[in-house]
Write an enzyme that holds these catalytic residues in place. Sequence first.
Site, mmCIF file in Angstrom:
data_model
loop_
_atom_site.group_PDB
_atom_site.id
_atom_site.type_symbol
_atom_site.label_atom_id
_atom_site.label_comp_id
_atom_site.label_asym_id
_atom_site.label_seq_id
_atom_site.Cartn_x
_atom_site.Cartn_y
_atom_site.Cartn_z
ATOM 1 C CG ASP C 396 -1.871 1.125 1.335
ATOM 2 O OD1 ASP C 396 -1.696 2.123 0.604
ATOM 3 O OD2 ASP C 396 -2.845 1.016 2.118
ATOM 4 C CG HIS C 397 3.223 4.089 -3.097
ATOM 5 N ND1 HIS C 397 3.851 5.113 -2.418
ATOM 6 C CD2 HIS C 397 4.052 3.747 -4.112
ATOM 7 C CE1 HIS C 397 5.009 5.387 -3.000
ATOM 8 N NE2 HIS C 397 5.162 4.568 -4.038
#
Lengths: 370, 328, 424
Positions: C396-397
């Site tokens: 999850d950036h």
Amino acid sequence: MDKLDTELKKTCIDSRHLQLEKAPLPESGILIGWLRQMLLIREFEVRTMQAYQNRLIGGFCHVYIGQEAVAVGSIASLNLDDPIVLAYRCHGHALVRGMDPKYCMAEMFGRIGGCAKGKGGSMHMFDAPHHLYGGHGIVGAQTPLGTGLAFATKYEDEVLEDGKSSHVTLCYLGDGALNQGAFYEAMNLAGLFNLPVIFVLENNRYSMGTSIERGTTMANELHTKSDAHGIEHAIVDGKDVLSLYQSFKSIVDWCRTESRPFFVEAQTYRYKGHSMSDPRKYRTQEEEAREDEVDCIARLEKFLCQEHDVTPDGIKQLTRQVKTQVREAVEWAKESPETPMEELYKDVYVDHWGPFTGTSKPQMMQDEPQ
Amino acid sequence: MSERIIEFREALCEAMSEEMRTDQKVFLLGEEVAQYNGAYKISKGMLDEFGPRRVIDTPISESGFSGMAIGAAMRGLRPIVEFMSWSFSLVAADPILNNAAKMLYMSGGQFGCPIVFRGNDGAGGQLGSTHSWCIESLYANVPGLKMAIPYDAYDAKGLLKTAIRDDNPVFFLESERLLSITGHVPEEDYTVPFGQALIRRQGADCTIISFGRPLYFCQEAAIELAKEGIDCEIIDGRTIRPLDIETMVTSVKKTNACVVVDQSWSFASIGSEVASQIHRYCFDDLDNFVHRVHSDDVPTPYASNLEQAYLPNTRKICEAVRGATYNT
Amino acid sequence: MPIEITMPRLSDTMEEGTLLHWYKKVGDVISSGDVLADIETDKATMELQSFDDGIFSKIIVQEGEKVEIGKVIALITEEDESPAQEVSETEPVQEVSETEPAPTKQDYEQGMTISPIARRLADEYKIDVHNIQGSGPSGRIIKRDILQVVDTTKETSSAAATTKPEEIIQPLVSEPEVVATSHSIVSIAPWRENRSEPLSNMRQIIAKKLVESKQTIPHYQVTMSFDMDPLLEIRATLNKQLVSSGVKLSVNDFLVRCCALAMAEHPAFNASFGGDCIYYHGPVNVGVAIAIPEERGGGLVVGTIRDADQKSLRAISQESARLSNKAKEKGLSMEEMSDSTFTISNLGMFGVEHFTAIINPPNSAILAVGAAVEKPVVRSGELVVGHELSATLSLDHRVIDGAMAARYLKTLKDLIENPASLLV
């Protein structure tokens, strides 16, 4: 009084093809009895209106005030076991037929003492011992029933008892019913099967608020409507019980012998509205006053005083008797208990099944000898 | 006991004739019942036996002659009124519902109405929308009347006799599609009681409840479903009022699945009534909601293919049973 | 006794009336039928007529006043009487209407439906319905599902005794003999036939969760290869020692421990995106993806190994095996399926070398593990045969940047390629 004289002097009935002579008048005891009946109806209906306004009577209520002569004169020409069937303006006929006013009032009060145990109401007066087959609310619906009752008496007399048809059925209807299809089907069947039913049109010239000219074709010749079915017709004066009886008696006797239907138009007038909520704005006060002058009760009273040694005091006494009887009927009806809850599921079916609890007769039939 | 095979129509004729022989008060009236021997030949020969006073041709006047018959019934006679089709009863709805069904109640128990109204009910003969009515759902709503709907010749005779002997007004629903089917009908006098449903086929997986002609579709569906391993129990209700819900409930408690097949339209129908009662009495026994099969909610079409698709046919019943038993 | 004139009910819906105009005044002689007044009702203006004879003695309600029906509006004395005194008030009867109590709303367990008969049978046979995947629509648990668990065959016919005599009349059409059926398998549709299968409860949940994950989480992937030989060697050694205790360590068990330990240095991998914050979880709960066999309904569930960083390899292994077996047989409980903070999905046993997985919300990362493949590798400059395993992180950036991911994988590599460190 002139009009009355002229009518009385006529010996024949205004009929289509028949030459029927008017029947003679009965003796004074019977005529006084008619006066008492008409006074009874009137007082009863006045107190009915009062009771309605005092909320003792609910729903629809149609009073017979002004039309008393038709019921009295026509029923007087019948035998006790001739069937009668009516529309919803039925209290008068029920009383004349012999229903004690207390059962009639109790029925309208919705009490167990009522002729239908409180489950019919003002429009549904039934009296099996006196051969009164209702009281029906749907306009015109009683006319096929009238045909059916005549069918039944003829079937009983001729098929079951191997004799000759000897009963006559009286089926009353208002001028409004002339616009319902059921009436024409009833007449067609009566004419076709030669049934001894007399359709009595109580023409009071208004269907609720619609005058006859606004609702019916041939408004001034209503009696001729039976021509379409080959049925004899006659007109009688509905405000004159004497000539009405004389005509009716002949017609009834003819129907009984010939086993044929008949259509009688009785021209009459109702003084009150169609029902209790009618302010009668569709009629003028002049018209009402004019009709009031030829009130059937006043006319009979006058005749009896003139021709039959009845005194005004005698009439007053009769009036008081009737008032007392009606007052007692109202009291009795007030005392009669409300129809109990177990009556709700009774008389739906003859037998017991499911929630239904079979059938039982009203108090009226248990009190009086059959 | 040897079998006596007769047609459904003959069974009806026998029922009426036998009752008319024993009770003089019973008589038959309707359009073409006498000289024509019946529009569907049900009253064949009856005029010859009973004469024109007791087998009566009426004009086309349903409202009038229904009312007339009701007046006669109020006096104690026992008329049988034949409607050529129950579709024609609509013009007589006022007398049959307002007078016949309510007479006893409105008169406070003074006048009953021991009358039978009978006729063809239902679609299937390409008769078009005005001649294909199933009136059961319209009329069954009214208290005071009884309603019977026979499946075969045996029940036709037995139920009609019960109807004629019943002192209440009875609406008797025949089917033009069934008049020629044959079956065993005993010689001796027998009646089929009202309010007693019959299990026409025993099964374990799904209860199918139906009345009248659709039962034949149910039987076909059961054969087909048996090949798929689904075992149907078929219950013939026989009478709609009174309804034998007990037999139906006992069955559903056993199978846990129910399909109701009713030939009338679905909205506010016999099917909805039966389904509603099953849900009420079998709430904890159901594996799925009660599925219903009806004629499609459209006026009856004339075209044969549309009409056959419209009926509560075998295909629809199979689908419903599969649905009810999670076998889709 | 004076006669009371009351406000009359002049229509069936009238509740009150307005006295518009009196036609009589006090002292007038009244006869029955005389019009006394005009009254305005809800429908029309009507005449009030007298029912009695007498003398109009008292007006109680004035012109223009509006009163309820039944109330006294005037008095008449009979001719031989003195004028009125007391007026009795008649109260119209009050209608008491009862309101029905509002029906209470039922509580339904989220996502679980069960037919009434199935519920009853489950109670009867004491079956925990939570462990059952329903085969009805929307995952409804139906009779068949319970009976499968109970493994009985239902009997046909005779069941309940009927109170009415049963007559069976020969149906007009002949039919094959009725056979007793068992409620076993749904007939499998022949291939080549189009068919649609309603989603099971599980598939519905999977579908919903993963679409949500893919739509809301900005996924990216980072892949690394690991030299598995040291780990495989130590595994073989340990398994030999553990034979007697019945524990069999799998590669995945090692990976679970590695991933869990790596969290200490990289807390972002044990975190969740909180909208306006990063939420760092305390416990390290590693979720392991478990595939359910088709016969049991298919799909996959994630079993949670709680506090994986605190558990020994042995404990991890036992827990993992327990969860896997339970998931395939009965199904996991809610507790066993929730609270994971990081997930591992391993397709190595099927021979898959490389794949990417979808993050299992609210995790921030998932490790997709392939097989340890025997292949030519370069070790210390020399070409040898070794075992390499490819693993891909999906991240999850919003929580983890590429550099953070790379550093995590480095830590993981150190742990995996130096497995002795796992023992401490």
